[in-house]
Design a protein around this motif. Structure first.
Motif, PDB file in Angstrom:
ATOM      1  N   ARG A  22       2.899 -20.427  -0.800  1.00 40.87           N
ATOM      2  CA  ARG A  22       1.833 -21.487  -0.409  1.00 40.87           C
ATOM      3  C   ARG A  22       1.279 -21.983  -1.633  1.00 40.87           C
ATOM      4  N   ALA A  23       1.200 -21.106  -2.845  1.00 34.63           N
ATOM      5  CA  ALA A  23       0.590 -21.684  -4.190  1.00 34.63           C
ATOM      6  C   ALA A  23       1.608 -22.463  -4.854  1.00 34.63           C
ATOM      7  N   ILE A  24       2.921 -22.048  -4.782  1.00 36.91           N
ATOM      8  CA  ILE A  24       3.864 -22.775  -5.386  1.00 36.91           C
ATOM      9  C   ILE A  24       4.100 -24.251  -4.620  1.00 36.91           C
ATOM     10  N   GLU A  25       4.070 -24.152  -3.215  1.00 44.17           N
ATOM     11  CA  GLU A  25       4.404 -25.397  -2.668  1.00 44.17           C
ATOM     12  C   GLU A  25       3.276 -26.171  -2.922  1.00 44.17           C
ATOM     13  N   SER A  55      14.408 -19.774  -5.257  1.00 38.81           N
ATOM     14  CA  SER A  55      14.625 -20.080  -4.250  1.00 38.81           C
ATOM     15  C   SER A  55      14.470 -21.757  -4.104  1.00 38.81           C
ATOM     16  N   TYR A  56      13.698 -21.929  -4.770  1.00 38.96           N
ATOM     17  CA  TYR A  56      13.171 -23.431  -4.546  1.00 38.96           C
ATOM     18  C   TYR A  56      14.085 -24.274  -5.418  1.00 38.96           C
ATOM     19  N   HIS A  98      -4.955 -29.232  -4.040  1.00 34.01           N
ATOM     20  CA  HIS A  98      -4.967 -30.178  -3.292  1.00 34.01           C
ATOM     21  C   HIS A  98      -4.102 -31.258  -4.171  1.00 34.01           C
ATOM     22  N   PRO A  99      -3.310 -32.077  -3.513  1.00 33.78           N
ATOM     23  CA  PRO A  99      -2.255 -32.999  -3.961  1.00 33.78           C
ATOM     24  C   PRO A  99      -2.829 -33.631  -5.328  1.00 33.78           C
TER      25      PRO A  99
END
Length: 301
Positions: A22-25, A55-56, A98-99
């Protein structure tokens, strides 16, 4: 601005691959696309971490593993060492950005070139990444000083505010690498390495700049190191010790207001009282007893 990446998201990691994903995403979802991400594995026992990062298939993301376990502060220092960009954020492996985070901290660093680091406000999330109320964090919001602009936190006033309640969430900090000392986090601390760094920077004449928007999600869960050390008195014992040291250092500079704030340890005593009540309400008599002893130490230290 140079086409080279200006910011690295260094992720100190020990365990918890699902949260790490989730952090990487959240890094990959940044509105700014020109960044570097490095997962720094502190010799953790999970065997699928490197494969999860790979995997990314994203060349901006790489994995490094320490040969031995360096501990919390040691791995933070290592994460700073392996980063090569002018700006570095130590994104905790169980948190999320946040983005707009990258664009905001970079633009603020441009506006405040003397800042050692830029920080943002943080929202609190639970294990499912949903917003959650946290009374201690609400108290921090009451004592913090962001009023709608990006203020500079410096000098005795800055230190005094920090000692009244540590409203700067350390993982939100974006550091200017050139203004950091080698190994800025002290391995002697398990819980207060961030407070010691912040206070030392202010005592040495450095400054931080705050962004009033919530651009970081800080996850609170029962298995985090913060939660584990708060359940016992270890967290509070460290806080009592560092407040005593900071009082001495502030007094040596003539910062008598900050020294008095450190001496009273009001925020530590309030937090201990809150935790004691919680323990008693849930029938945890022995933890409540140990925290009462810590409260006595905080009142007389």
């Amino acid at each position: 601005m140079s086409s080279d990446p200006q910011i690295t998201f260094a992720i100190p990691f020990y365990s918890g691959v699902p949260y790490l994903r989730r952090a990487i995403e959240s890094v990959r979802a940044q509105s700014l696309k020109n960044w570097v991400c490095i997962v720094v594995d502190d010799a953790g026992s999970e065997t699928d971490t490197e494969a999860a990062v790979a995997s990314y298939g994203d060349t901006r993301i790489r994995y490094v593993r320490n040969q031995t376990n360096l501990g919390l502060a040691g791995n933070w220092n290592q994460a700073l060492r392996v980063s090569q960009t002018p700006l570095v954020t130590l994104l905790h492996s169980d948190d999320e950005l946040h983005p707009e985070y990258a664009e905001s901290v970079i633009s603020t660093h441009v506006a405040y070139p003397n800042a050692v680091a830029v920080f943002t406000r943080a929202s609190i999330i639970d294990t499912d990444s949903k917003p959650v109320f946290s009374f201690p964090d609400r108290i921090k919001r009451v004592v913090e000083s962001l009023k709608g602009s990006a203020p500079t936190v410096c000098g005795e006033e800055g230190l005094n505010g920090l000692l009244r309640g540590q409203y700067i969430f350390c993982p939100t900090l974006c550091y200017r690498a050139s203004r950091l000392d080698p190994d800025p986090f002290q391995p002697r601390w398990r819980m207060v390495a961030d407070l010691e760094f912040l206070a030392t920077t202010l005592l040495n004449g450095g400054e931080f700049v705050g962004i009033p928007e919530e651009l970081y999600s800080y996850r609170r869960h029962d298995k985090s190191q913060t939660a584990l050390l708060t359940a016992t008195t270890e967290r509070f014992d460290e806080e009592i010790e560092i407040y005593g040291e900071l009082s001495t250092r502030a007094e040596a500079l003539g910062w008598l207001t900050a020294a008095r704030t450190a001496d009273t340890k009001r925020i530590i005593r309030l937090h201990l009282t809150y935790r004691i009540i919680g323990d008693l309400l849930h029938g945890r008599r022995e933890p409540a007893r140990s925290k009462r002893a810590a409260l006595k130490r905080a009142s007389h230290a």
